[in-house]
Design an enzyme around this catalytic site. Structure first.
Site, PDB file in Angstrom:
ATOM      1  N   CYS A  13       0.866  -1.190   0.000  1.00 32.12           N
ATOM      2  CA  CYS A  13       0.000   0.000   0.000  1.00 32.12           C
ATOM      3  C   CYS A  13       0.892   1.226   0.000  1.00 32.12           C
ATOM      4  CB  CYS A  13      -0.978  -0.009   1.160  1.00 32.12           C
ATOM      5  SG  CYS A  13      -0.205   0.008   2.766  1.00 32.12           S
ATOM      6  N   ASP A 128      -9.006   3.492   1.713  1.00 29.60           N
ATOM      7  CA  ASP A 128      -7.839   3.725   2.551  1.00 29.60           C
ATOM      8  C   ASP A 128      -8.302   4.251   3.916  1.00 29.60           C
ATOM      9  OD1 ASP A 128      -5.517   4.504   3.761  1.00 29.60           O
ATOM     10  OD2 ASP A 128      -4.719   5.552   2.008  1.00 29.60           O
TER      11      ASP A 128
END
Ligand code: NAG
Ligand code: NAG
EC number: 3.1.3.2
Length: 156
Positions: A13, A128
């Protein structure tokens, strides 16, 4: 039976502090008694949080589910594209960045995918949780659990 350490997955990520699928996946392969088959890693696209522990909301969430997490953020390397079978990343901008990096690496073998593509509920994108609270992290946890299970089944 798969060979020891013959399968590998890298979770990626943006900054490698928020997202906990690596912990979820470790727990799953341990519960399934197949952890010996797997090499599991994680890393960041960026250098923003390198050296830092995970976000405390994420730590709370893993603690709540009794999953050990011992992790320090690091950035991915070129070598990762050669040594991992799968690279699973969190969103479309990560996917673009990874594909761009990948194209600069010779002999890459990693299959770069959105883990959501394994989701039986077809929730392709994981929000997110960077600015989120504990309940946002819980949502992400449940999503991770679902697609990590599906991923494990597919790659058995
Ligand atoms: C994993 O191994 C443990 C201990 O041998 C056993 O109790 C458990 O049923 C196994 N789990 C699976 C999914 O095979
Ligand atoms: C978390 O934030 C969301 C909005 O993003 C809110 O609806 C929810 O009530 C909050 N939960 C907690 C436990 O604070």
């Amino acid at each position: 039976m798969a060979e020891v350490g013959s399968k590998s997955v890298l979770f990626v990520c943006l900054s490698n502090i928020c997202w906990s699928p690596i912990a979820v996946f470790r727990k799953l392969v341990t519960d399934e008694n197949v952890s010996d088959n797997w090499r599991i890693g994680s890393g960041a696209i960026s250098t923003y949080e390198v050296g830092n522990p995970p976000d405390y909301h994420g730590q709370n969430c893993m603690r709540k589910h009794g999953i050990p997490m011992n992790h320090i953020a690091r950035q991915i390397t070129r070598e990762n594209f050669v040594t991992f079978n799968y690279i699973l990343c969190m969103g479309e901008s990560n996917l673009r960045d990874l594909n761009r990096k990948n194209n600069q690496v010779k002999n890459y073998k990693a299959k770069i995918e959105l883990p959501g593509s394994y989701d039986p509920q077809k929730q392709l994108i994981i929000e997110d949780p960077y600015y989120g609270n504990d309940s946002d992290f819980e949502v992400v946890y449940q999503q991770c659990l679902r697609y990590c299970k599906a991923f494990l089944e597919k790659t058995h």
